[in-house]
Design an enzyme around this catalytic site. Structure first.
Site, PDB file in Angstrom:
ATOM      1  N   ASN A   1      -2.774   2.140  -5.151  1.00 52.35           N
ATOM      2  CA  ASN A   1      -1.366   2.448  -4.887  1.00 52.35           C
ATOM      3  C   ASN A   1      -0.419   2.068  -6.037  1.00 52.35           C
ATOM      4  O   ASN A   1       0.504   2.815  -6.345  1.00 52.35           O
ATOM      5  CB  ASN A   1      -0.916   1.836  -3.565  1.00 52.35           C
TER       6      ASN A   1
ATOM      7  N   GLU B   1      -6.092 -10.115  -1.238  1.00 50.06           N
ATOM      8  CA  GLU B   1      -4.764  -9.609  -0.867  1.00 50.06           C
ATOM      9  C   GLU B   1      -5.011  -8.316  -0.096  1.00 50.06           C
ATOM     10  O   GLU B   1      -5.425  -7.309  -0.686  1.00 50.06           O
ATOM     11  CB  GLU B   1      -3.909  -9.392  -2.119  1.00 50.06           C
TER      12      GLU B   1
ATOM     13  N   CYS C   1       1.553  -2.183   0.046  1.00 49.92           N
ATOM     14  CA  CYS C   1       1.079  -3.073   1.118  1.00 49.92           C
ATOM     15  C   CYS C   1       2.233  -3.801   1.776  1.00 49.92           C
ATOM     16  O   CYS C   1       2.124  -4.255   2.902  1.00 49.92           O
ATOM     17  CB  CYS C   1       0.086  -4.076   0.552  1.00 49.92           C
TER      18      CYS C   1
ATOM     19  N   GLU D   1      -1.942 -16.040  -4.785  1.00 51.29           N
ATOM     20  CA  GLU D   1      -1.877 -15.936  -6.240  1.00 51.29           C
ATOM     21  C   GLU D   1      -0.406 -16.000  -6.626  1.00 51.29           C
ATOM     22  O   GLU D   1       0.475 -15.989  -5.786  1.00 51.29           O
ATOM     23  CB  GLU D   1      -2.576 -14.661  -6.726  1.00 51.29           C
TER      24      GLU D   1
HETATM   25  P1  NAD Z   1      -9.898  -0.077  -0.218  1.00 49.83           P
HETATM   26  O1  NAD Z   1     -10.180  -1.379   0.423  1.00 49.83           O
HETATM   27  O2  NAD Z   1     -10.493   1.145   0.369  1.00 49.83           O
HETATM   28  O3  NAD Z   1     -10.377  -0.076  -1.744  1.00 49.83           O
HETATM   29  C1  NAD Z   1      -9.928  -1.063  -2.653  1.00 49.83           C
HETATM   30  C2  NAD Z   1     -10.963  -1.206  -3.762  1.00 49.83           C
HETATM   31  O4  NAD Z   1     -12.164  -1.724  -3.206  1.00 49.83           O
HETATM   32  C3  NAD Z   1     -11.342   0.100  -4.437  1.00 49.83           C
HETATM   33  O5  NAD Z   1     -11.522  -0.149  -5.808  1.00 49.83           O
HETATM   34  C4  NAD Z   1     -12.669   0.459  -3.766  1.00 49.83           C
HETATM   35  O6  NAD Z   1     -13.506   1.267  -4.542  1.00 49.83           O
HETATM   36  C5  NAD Z   1     -13.273  -0.913  -3.577  1.00 49.83           C
HETATM   37  N1  NAD Z   1     -14.257  -1.018  -2.505  1.00 49.83           N
HETATM   38  C6  NAD Z   1     -14.301  -0.331  -1.348  1.00 49.83           C
HETATM   39  N2  NAD Z   1     -15.360  -0.744  -0.609  1.00 49.83           N
HETATM   40  C7  NAD Z   1     -15.977  -1.719  -1.309  1.00 49.83           C
HETATM   41  C8  NAD Z   1     -17.134  -2.519  -1.091  1.00 49.83           C
HETATM   42  N3  NAD Z   1     -17.851  -2.424   0.028  1.00 49.83           N
HETATM   43  N4  NAD Z   1     -17.492  -3.410  -2.039  1.00 49.83           N
HETATM   44  C9  NAD Z   1     -16.770  -3.543  -3.174  1.00 49.83           C
HETATM   45  N5  NAD Z   1     -15.677  -2.794  -3.444  1.00 49.83           N
HETATM   46  C10 NAD Z   1     -15.273  -1.901  -2.525  1.00 49.83           C
HETATM   47  O7  NAD Z   1      -8.318   0.031  -0.301  1.00 49.83           O
HETATM   48  P2  NAD Z   1      -7.454   1.251  -0.824  1.00 49.83           P
HETATM   49  O8  NAD Z   1      -7.518   2.342   0.186  1.00 49.83           O
HETATM   50  O9  NAD Z   1      -7.818   1.533  -2.232  1.00 49.83           O
HETATM   51  O10 NAD Z   1      -5.974   0.613  -0.828  1.00 49.83           O
HETATM   52  C11 NAD Z   1      -5.125   0.582   0.271  1.00 49.83           C
HETATM   53  C12 NAD Z   1      -5.218  -0.748   0.992  1.00 49.83           C
HETATM   54  O11 NAD Z   1      -4.940  -1.809   0.089  1.00 49.83           O
HETATM   55  C13 NAD Z   1      -4.214  -0.903   2.110  1.00 49.83           C
HETATM   56  O12 NAD Z   1      -4.830  -1.518   3.201  1.00 49.83           O
HETATM   57  C14 NAD Z   1      -3.171  -1.836   1.511  1.00 49.83           C
HETATM   58  O13 NAD Z   1      -2.426  -2.563   2.462  1.00 49.83           O
HETATM   59  C15 NAD Z   1      -4.036  -2.722   0.693  1.00 49.83           C
HETATM   60  N6  NAD Z   1      -3.252  -3.394  -0.354  1.00 49.83           N
HETATM   61  C16 NAD Z   1      -2.974  -4.713  -0.224  1.00 49.83           C
HETATM   62  C17 NAD Z   1      -2.189  -5.367  -1.181  1.00 49.83           C
HETATM   63  C18 NAD Z   1      -1.809  -6.831  -1.074  1.00 49.83           C
HETATM   64  O14 NAD Z   1      -1.293  -7.375  -2.048  1.00 49.83           O
HETATM   65  N7  NAD Z   1      -2.020  -7.480   0.065  1.00 49.83           N
HETATM   66  C19 NAD Z   1      -1.733  -4.656  -2.280  1.00 49.83           C
HETATM   67  C20 NAD Z   1      -2.049  -3.292  -2.379  1.00 49.83           C
HETATM   68  C21 NAD Z   1      -2.808  -2.669  -1.408  1.00 49.83           C
HETATM   69  O1  6OD Z   2       4.074  -7.787  -6.797  1.00 44.68           O
HETATM   70  C1  6OD Z   2       2.915  -8.178  -6.759  1.00 44.68           C
HETATM   71  O2  6OD Z   2       2.506  -9.113  -7.476  1.00 44.68           O
HETATM   72  C2  6OD Z   2       1.972  -7.555  -5.832  1.00 44.68           C
HETATM   73  N1  6OD Z   2       0.740  -8.090  -5.786  1.00 44.68           N
HETATM   74  C3  6OD Z   2       2.366  -6.492  -5.097  1.00 44.68           C
HETATM   75  C4  6OD Z   2       1.541  -5.851  -4.148  1.00 44.68           C
HETATM   76  C5  6OD Z   2       1.913  -4.659  -3.654  1.00 44.68           C
HETATM   77  C6  6OD Z   2       1.105  -3.973  -2.707  1.00 44.68           C
HETATM   78  O3  6OD Z   2       0.941  -2.798  -2.672  1.00 44.68           O
END
Ligand code: NAD
Ligand code: 6OD
Length: 493
Positions: free
Chosen positions: A161, A260, A294, A473
């Site tokens: 994202n 995260e 997120c 972090e």
């Molecule tokens: P995802 O979990 O599907 O994938 C994230 C990464 O993990 C990708 O690089 C993917 O290839 C890899 N991956 C997937 N399965 C794996 C496995 N079994 N082993 C190792 N790697 C694996 O997430 P997404 O769809 O790419 O992103 C959206 C999600 O990310 C949403 O749930 C969003 O809330 C979350 N997100 C959280 C934060 C935060 O800071 N808390 C920030 C951004 C996005």
């Molecule tokens: O601002 C940041 O450091 C951070 N980790 C943002 C996360 C955004 C989620 O999509």
């Protein structure tokens, strides 16, 4: 035309030990804007991942492993300089991968990439050494002090994202602490990570300190990395369910993890709030990056006296968000990352209807009459009418959609906000300083913003509670995850 590479699909390769390497099969990355292919990406095989981990380990034994904090900080500053020099290329890459507006890439995504390196250069160079003086059993004195050492080889796995922002948010502190990294960007966003490898080389980061493997999760580069015996720690951003899978994979090696994860963030609008600011802020918090942040608020609870006015204004503004091509400065929304993600978000719109939601605006897909009809757009959507137990109000959707519901008392607002398995961020709109401070205590969230949203100071703790993450972090919290601390106790008597 915006959104895709001018000279057709370009081949993106893995980066191991300071070299771009080919081999293995490729997968196609398509434009979210048009559905046309933009990149051919070389998928890392198990042996590419082995090589990347070995290169990282070798780098730790070389000059990198002998550098002090100040020298490493200097390297990080050079990376930031180089990121700024490649600014336009990085903007183009990020827009090609995600379809986000060029204006956002220029003002948020790419500047934060450089800022992450500058911030952690400063943080590591100025971090205090922890020390305690201890009275010994014989009445003498002993001095304890903690020495920071790298953890070793760190696997960095990130989502699609905010690709460069989220990748550098982890790579910068990992390198600041003297580790070597193997990064796996999302299969949906391989381009800016590939440019980051070029940046690392140009900035003089020693070979093997930064390695890049492209691929997917299960049975691909992601899983190969998380199960690799040569990886010492895993830092991951992504879905909560993926975090669970990675935790299982990491268990055998007893690897440190920092997670995260997902969110179902609440916004609370109190009746005393500056309503103009609350509406404008909620537009940002629900619709920035097409709702694919997120930290986005997918649930807004509004105190009853202002519920009708707030909801009407929010729905009107959401209905007016301009689509545009990514290169149009006026563009205010963007496609979802992929047809699969679009299907998931449209499924959530259908579920909301089936649960009895009233759709105040949106709820479907736009049509353009041009190449964007092949893209992954959905309409920004405002819903109301559902109770707190509806799946629409409990499950993360990760699209441009928000449900708005009323509350009466402060206690009720906190109970509603806390009523999900997630706990990443919350946003509170109020002029009452008492409410502002109580919200910080009462909300189950790692981050509480009051009268703002996504205002970041990179020294502050960042992370989630409940299913939204493990660990923090940011600032010294990053240093603590990316370092091993050895306490040295010297008897001075
Ligand atoms: P995802 O979990 O599907 O994938 C994230 C990464 O993990 C990708 O690089 C993917 O290839 C890899 N991956 C997937 N399965 C794996 C496995 N079994 N082993 C190792 N790697 C694996 O997430 P997404 O769809 O790419 O992103 C959206 C999600 O990310 C949403 O749930 C969003 O809330 C979350 N997100 C959280 C934060 C935060 O800071 N808390 C920030 C951004 C996005
Ligand atoms: O601002 C940041 O450091 C951070 N980790 C943002 C996360 C955004 C989620 O999509």
């Amino acid at each position: 035309m915006a959104g895709h590479a001018p000279d057709g699909p370009r081949r993106l390769r893995n980066f191991v030990g300071g070299e771009f390497v080919d081999g293995g099969s490729t997968f196609t990355k398509v434009s979210p804007v048009t559905g046309e292919p933009v990149f051919e990406v070389v998928e890392a095989t198990r042996s590419t991942v082995d090589d990347a981990v070995a290169a990282a380990r070798a780098a730790l034994r070389g000059p990198w492993g002998r550098m002090g904090e100040r020298e490493r900080a200097e390297v990080l500053r050079r990376v930031a300089d180089e990121l700024e020099r490649r600014f336009d290329d990085l903007v183009t890459a990020e827009v090609a991968d995600t379809g986000k507006s060029i204006a956002q890439a220029r003002t948020l995504d790419i500047p934060r990439g450089a800022a992450n390196f500058r911030a952690f250069a400063e943080i590591v160079a100025t971090a205090p050494t922890e020390s305690f003086t201890t009275v010994t059993p014989t009445g003498g004195r002993a001095l304890n002090y903690a020495v920071r050492k790298p953890v070793g080889v760190v696997a960095v796995i990130v989502p699609w994202n905010l690709p460069l922002l989220l990748l550098t948010w982890k790579v910068a502190p990992a390198l600041a602490c003297g580790n070597a990294v193997v990064v796996k960007p999302s299969e949906e966003t391989p381009a800016s990570a590939t440019l980051l490898a070029e940046v690392m080389a140009a900035a003089g980061v020693p070979d093997g300190v930064f390695n890049l493997v492209h691929g997917f999760g299960p049975d691909s580069a992601g899983e190969f990395l998380t199960r690799h015996p040569g990886v010492d720690a895993i830092t991951f951003t992504g879905e909560s369910a993926t975090g669970g899978a990675i935790m299982r994979a990491a268990a055998d090696g007893v690897k440190a993890v920092s997670f995260e994860l997902g969110g179902k963030n609440a916004g609370l609008v109190f009746a005393d709030a500056d309503l103009d600011a609350a509406v404008a802020g909620s537009m940002r918090s629900s619709f920035t990056n097409g709702g694919q942040v997120c930290l986005c608020t997918e649930r807004i609870y509004v105190q009853r006296p202002v519920f009708d006015e707030f909801t009407a204004r929010l729905a009107k503004r959401a209905g007016e968000l301009a689509y545009g091509w990514p290169t149009d400065e006026a563009t205010a929304t963007m496609p979802l990352i992929s047809p699969q993600h679009r299907a998931k978000v449209l499924g959530a719109y259908e579920l909301a209807r089936a649960e009895g939601a009233e759709v105040l605006t949106g709820g479907g897909t736009p049509t353009f009459g041009d190449a964007r009809d092949g893209g992954s757009y959905v309409q920004p959507t405002v819903l109301t009418g559902l109770g707190p137990d509806a799946r629409t109000n409990r499950e993360e959707i990760f699209g441009p959609v928000v449900h708005v519901a009323p509350f009466d008392t402060e206690d009720e607002a906190y109970a509603l906000a806390n009523g999900t398995e997630y706990g990443l961020a919350a946003t509170v709109w109020t002029r009452d300083v008492g409410v502002a401070h109580r919200a910080g205590v009462r909300l189950d969230a790692g981050i509480v913003w009051v009268n703002t949203w996504f205002l970041r100071d990179l020294r502050t703790p960042f992370g989630g509670v409940k299913a939204s993450g493990i660990g923090r972090e940011g600032g010294v919290h990053s240093l603590n995850f990316y370092s091993e601390l050895t306490n040295v106790c010297v008897d001075l008597s």
